[in-house]
Design a protein around this motif. Structure first.
Motif, PDB file in Angstrom:
ATOM      1  N   LEU A  16       0.907  -4.513  55.861  1.00 36.47           N
ATOM      2  CA  LEU A  16       0.378  -3.159  56.023  1.00 36.47           C
ATOM      3  C   LEU A  16      -0.074  -2.616  54.670  1.00 36.47           C
ATOM      4  CD1 LEU A  16       2.909  -1.601  58.564  1.00 36.47           C
ATOM      5  CD2 LEU A  16       0.527  -2.212  58.968  1.00 36.47           C
ATOM      6  N   ILE A  17      -1.365  -2.336  54.551  1.00 35.56           N
ATOM      7  CA  ILE A  17      -1.952  -1.809  53.324  1.00 35.56           C
ATOM      8  C   ILE A  17      -2.672  -0.513  53.651  1.00 35.56           C
ATOM      9  CG2 ILE A  17      -3.590  -2.267  51.454  1.00 35.56           C
ATOM     10  CD1 ILE A  17      -3.067  -5.229  51.830  1.00 35.56           C
ATOM     11  N   PHE A  18      -2.543   0.466  52.768  1.00 32.58           N
ATOM     12  CA  PHE A  18      -3.068   1.806  53.035  1.00 32.58           C
ATOM     13  C   PHE A  18      -4.556   1.827  53.391  1.00 32.58           C
ATOM     14  CE2 PHE A  18       0.274   4.069  50.146  1.00 32.58           C
ATOM     15  CZ  PHE A  18       1.240   3.828  51.121  1.00 32.58           C
ATOM     16  N   THR A  19      -5.299   0.833  52.926  1.00 33.59           N
ATOM     17  CA  THR A  19      -6.746   0.842  53.158  1.00 33.59           C
ATOM     18  C   THR A  19      -7.134   0.141  54.454  1.00 33.59           C
ATOM     19  OG1 THR A  19      -6.882  -1.113  51.727  1.00 33.59           O
ATOM     20  CG2 THR A  19      -7.377   1.022  50.731  1.00 33.59           C
ATOM     21  N   GLN A  20      -6.170  -0.332  55.210  1.00 32.31           N
ATOM     22  CA  GLN A  20      -6.457  -1.006  56.463  1.00 32.31           C
ATOM     23  C   GLN A  20      -6.273  -0.058  57.647  1.00 32.31           C
ATOM     24  OE1 GLN A  20      -3.766  -4.425  55.982  1.00 32.31           O
ATOM     25  NE2 GLN A  20      -5.570  -5.717  56.154  1.00 32.31           N
ATOM     26  N   ALA A  21      -7.096  -0.255  58.677  1.00 33.76           N
ATOM     27  CA  ALA A  21      -6.979   0.563  59.889  1.00 33.76           C
ATOM     28  C   ALA A  21      -5.624   0.367  60.558  1.00 33.76           C
ATOM     29  CB  ALA A  21      -8.108   0.204  60.860  1.00 33.76           C
ATOM     30  N   ASP A  22      -5.058  -0.848  60.451  1.00 36.78           N
ATOM     31  CA  ASP A  22      -3.758  -1.123  61.076  1.00 36.78           C
ATOM     32  C   ASP A  22      -2.679  -0.184  60.544  1.00 36.78           C
ATOM     33  OD1 ASP A  22      -4.877  -3.074  62.553  1.00 36.78           O
ATOM     34  OD2 ASP A  22      -3.865  -4.763  61.582  1.00 36.78           O
ATOM     35  N   GLN A 538     -17.856   1.518  54.533  1.00 35.42           N
ATOM     36  CA  GLN A 538     -19.185   0.929  54.356  1.00 35.42           C
ATOM     37  C   GLN A 538     -19.294   0.194  53.023  1.00 35.42           C
ATOM     38  OE1 GLN A 538     -21.979   0.683  56.321  1.00 35.42           O
ATOM     39  NE2 GLN A 538     -20.693   1.418  57.976  1.00 35.42           N
ATOM     40  N   THR A 539     -18.393   0.504  52.102  1.00 36.76           N
ATOM     41  CA  THR A 539     -18.511  -0.065  50.756  1.00 36.76           C
ATOM     42  C   THR A 539     -17.485  -1.149  50.459  1.00 36.76           C
ATOM     43  OG1 THR A 539     -17.092   1.704  49.860  1.00 36.76           O
ATOM     44  CG2 THR A 539     -19.465   2.058  49.811  1.00 36.76           C
ATOM     45  N   TYR A 540     -16.467  -1.319  51.320  1.00 32.65           N
ATOM     46  CA  TYR A 540     -15.439  -2.284  50.978  1.00 32.65           C
ATOM     47  C   TYR A 540     -15.937  -3.711  51.130  1.00 32.65           C
ATOM     48  CZ  TYR A 540     -14.228  -3.639  55.796  1.00 32.65           C
ATOM     49  OH  TYR A 540     -14.247  -4.137  57.065  1.00 32.65           O
ATOM     50  N   ALA A 541     -15.270  -4.628  50.405  1.00 34.30           N
ATOM     51  CA  ALA A 541     -15.667  -6.028  50.430  1.00 34.30           C
ATOM     52  C   ALA A 541     -15.260  -6.669  51.747  1.00 34.30           C
ATOM     53  CB  ALA A 541     -15.017  -6.775  49.258  1.00 34.30           C
ATOM     54  N   ALA A 542     -15.715  -7.901  51.953  1.00 35.22           N
ATOM     55  CA  ALA A 542     -15.414  -8.598  53.202  1.00 35.22           C
ATOM     56  C   ALA A 542     -13.913  -8.734  53.410  1.00 35.22           C
ATOM     57  CB  ALA A 542     -16.073  -9.968  53.199  1.00 35.22           C
ATOM     58  N   ASP A 543     -13.175  -8.981  52.324  1.00 38.54           N
ATOM     59  CA  ASP A 543     -11.720  -9.063  52.391  1.00 38.54           C
ATOM     60  C   ASP A 543     -11.126  -7.832  51.725  1.00 38.54           C
ATOM     61  OD1 ASP A 543     -11.693 -11.584  53.609  1.00 38.54           O
ATOM     62  OD2 ASP A 543     -11.981 -12.564  51.663  1.00 38.54           O
ATOM     63  N   PHE A 544     -10.081  -7.297  52.346  1.00 37.04           N
ATOM     64  CA  PHE A 544      -9.418  -6.146  51.744  1.00 37.04           C
ATOM     65  C   PHE A 544      -8.795  -6.547  50.406  1.00 37.04           C
ATOM     66  CE2 PHE A 544      -9.596  -4.367  56.007  1.00 37.04           C
ATOM     67  CZ  PHE A 544      -9.857  -3.043  55.735  1.00 37.04           C
ATOM     68  N   GLN A 545      -8.961  -5.685  49.418  1.00 37.64           N
ATOM     69  CA  GLN A 545      -8.419  -5.944  48.100  1.00 37.64           C
ATOM     70  C   GLN A 545      -7.001  -5.398  48.021  1.00 37.64           C
ATOM     71  OE1 GLN A 545     -10.287  -7.490  45.517  1.00 37.64           O
ATOM     72  NE2 GLN A 545     -11.719  -7.882  47.172  1.00 37.64           N
ATOM     73  N   PRO A 546      -6.006  -6.228  47.708  1.00 34.78           N
ATOM     74  CA  PRO A 546      -4.644  -5.702  47.570  1.00 34.78           C
ATOM     75  C   PRO A 546      -4.558  -4.788  46.359  1.00 34.78           C
ATOM     76  CG  PRO A 546      -4.760  -7.963  46.794  1.00 34.78           C
ATOM     77  CD  PRO A 546      -6.090  -7.665  47.417  1.00 34.78           C
ATOM     78  N   PHE A 547      -3.602  -3.881  46.387  1.00 40.00           N
ATOM     79  CA  PHE A 547      -3.401  -2.998  45.242  1.00 40.00           C
ATOM     80  C   PHE A 547      -2.889  -3.818  44.064  1.00 40.00           C
ATOM     81  CE2 PHE A 547      -3.388  -0.004  48.719  1.00 40.00           C
ATOM     82  CZ  PHE A 547      -4.029   1.095  48.197  1.00 40.00           C
TER      83      PHE A 547
END
Length: 552
Positions: A16-22, A538-547
């Motif tokens: 679970l990462i803050f930038t993910q919809a999950d 719209q600006t995030y990369a294909a893979d979520f970047q971990p903190f």
């Protein structure tokens, strides 16, 4: 329903990462139930403790055992320290708490660092074996854990410092121990700040555990604003410029000109600020939505006018922790100690040896040793040395806290040198007391450039990688193609420019924007939140970047 079950179950590939919809689905369910139970204090603590444990399990799997061990250990040690009438026994119990916590931290975080350093120093070939995993595997017929690798549990550096401060603060009689292990577990594991801070002290958080929760419209507006601001910092000013420019340069610095490498360093300063500050903004906002206040961790650090001022603005919870629990106890700016002298001598030798050869390391250590001897005969020199040695120790350990590598130690040492040099420079500086805008601008710019260029030791993958960066800067600036670089990455540089402009805005302007959002109608807030979500995703990369600070 299956999607919801996936969100609430452990998967190594989907923490679970803050930038993910999950995460926001997870938080929505958690917050809905919280709205039902929050008025019942004991149930509230138990619920948030359980959710925090679930959150950490989602992030780290079976490493949850370490968090629970640390919680149980310091809960009972805290009670024993408080009940003891003997000062000697109290000190012994505090020492036990510190040794267990730091021992656990060192095992998981520094085993490779110490082993590699020993092998390099004595030309041996010892390998790291995960004895804890080996022991755990003996309890079952299946090998659950890999014994030839030690994995760093997420957030261990943060919650370890929190539990240490709890025991020390009880010894100092600044707080009383909690009666409920559920309440203490909630304090240690509160999920918004669990894995990357800010570091919360018991004296600040414990009084909030049993208070009446009442969230005002202003607090709701503040919380929402902090969350949206954090998402913009992380996903736009950090992830976007990293994925579209910096990562390409840092992966192979020799393939780009010195000018491009320098621009990547300035981009990295914005990235790491947006990444870490964005995380803590979201954490503070989430906590405030539930009625709890976390400490501010950043105060416009790139407005700092000298290196010491920077560290009063950057990662404030760590800087203040190191000051209160390390710098002052070992003597502060008053005096050194045998520990101070031995530490600085050993670290000088090992630090130089890590980047050079044995002879140069020996010469450097001998030079420091000679200075130490001179201090025995010169009270004036001893006064100067004692005022600064503990600053260097604190910054060296602060560097090592950030990463188990000599490059982090060097990075911390450079920042320590920056603080010490400024203490003397300000006595002769022609613009120290100047009120002119250009003098202030010069001091901010000088500090910012210094901080930015020390970060190559923070960002570089290895000493060889760092050396290639310096080689390009020294021999291949390629000024003729500078404009072509700026044009090729024009969108990235425009985003960087906007990021720095918003950072350097006056406090009054920032406060006005925040107040305007807070006072706005709920529909306006919803529209702004929707626009922020659209822009970010719209600006995030294909893979979520971990903190970035997850690794610490």
């Amino acid at each position: 329903m299956n999607r919801l079950l996936d969100i609430f179950s452990f998967s190594e590939d989907s923490p679970l990462i803050f930038t993910q919809a999950d995460f926001w689905v997870f938080f929505s369910v958690v917050y809905f139930i919280y709205a039902i139970v929050y008025s019942k204090k004991s149930l509230r603590s138990a619920y948030l403790f359980a959710i925090s444990i679930l959150f950490y399990y989602k992030t780290s799997g079976l490493f949850i055992g370490i968090l629970l061990f640390s919680t149980i250990n310091d809960f009972f040690l805290g009670k024993a320290i408080y009940r003891s009438k003997s000062v000697i026994l109290q000190k012994f119990l505090v020492a036990i708490s510190v040794i267990i916590n730091l021992g656990t931290l060192c095992y998981f975080k520094y085993a490779y660092f110490f082993t590699d350093s020993y092998n390099y120093l004595f030309q041996t070939n010892y390998e790291v074996i995960n004895y804890l995993a080996q022991w755990a595997n003996t309890w079952g017929e299946v090998d659950y854990f890999t014994v030839d690798k030690i994995i760093l549990p997420v957030g261990i550096s943060f919650y370890t410092f929190q539990t240490i401060s709890y025991s020390v603060d009880i010894y100092r009689k600044q707080i009383k121990p909690l009666n409920s292990i559920i309440d203490f577990g909630f304090f240690v594991s509160f999920f918004p700040q669990l894995v990357a801070g800010p570091i919360v002290r018991a004296a600040d958080f414990v009084p909030q555990i049993r208070k009446e929760i009442k969230i005002t419209k202003v607090e709701f507006g503040q919380a929402t604003y902090m969350i949206l601001k954090g998402l913009i910092k992380k996903m736009l000013f950090a992830d976007y410029i990293a994925a579209n420019f910096m990562d390409r340069v840092f992966d192979v610095p020799e393939m780009f000109s010195g000018f491009t490498n320098i621009m990547a360093m300035f981009g990295y300063s914005l990235q790491i600020y947006g990444d870490f500050s964005g995380y803590t903004d979201i954490a503070i906002g989430l906590a405030l939505l539930m009625g709890y206040k976390l400490p501010i961790n950043f105060d416009s650090p790139y407005k700092a006018i000298h290196c010491g001022d920077f560290w009063k603005r950057w990662h404030i919870s760590l800087s203040s922790w190191l000051k209160d629990y390390l710098y002052i106890p070992i003597g502060g700016n008053r005096n050194g100690s045998i520990f101070s002298y031995a530490f600085i001598l050993v670290f000088t030798f090992l630090g130089v040896f890590a980047v050079s050869d044995y002879g140069i390391a020996l010469i450097a250590a001998s030079g420091v040793g000679f200075m130490l001897i001179i201090t025995l005969f010169s009270s004036r020199l001893a006064w100067h040395f004692n005022r600064n040695v503990n600053i260097m120790i604190t910054m060296l350990i602060g560097g090592l806290w950030h990463g188990a590598s000599w490059k982090f130690v060097i990075w911390g040492g450079l920042n320590g040198v920056g603080i010490v040099v400024y203490k003397y420079w300000r006595k002769i500086s022609p613009y120290e007391n100047s009120k002119a805008w250009y003098a202030l601008l010069w001091r901010i710019a000088l500090t910012f450039v210094f901080i930015t260029f020390t970060r190559i030791y923070f960002r570089g993958n290895s000493m060889d990688h760092i050396e290639r960066f310096y080689q390009q800067v020294a021999t291949n600036m390629d000024w003729g193609n500078a404009l072509a670089v700026l044009w090729e990455y024009r969108v990235v540089f425009i985003v960087m420019l906007i990021g720095y402009i918003t950072h350097w805005l006056p406090y009054k302007t920032k406060d006005w924007i925040e107040a305007l959002f807070i006072k706005s109608h709920f529909i306006i807030k919803a529209i702004v939140a929707t626009l922020v979500a659209i822009i970010c995703y719209q600006t995030y990369a294909a893979d979520f970047q971990p903190f970035i600070y997850f690794q610490f």
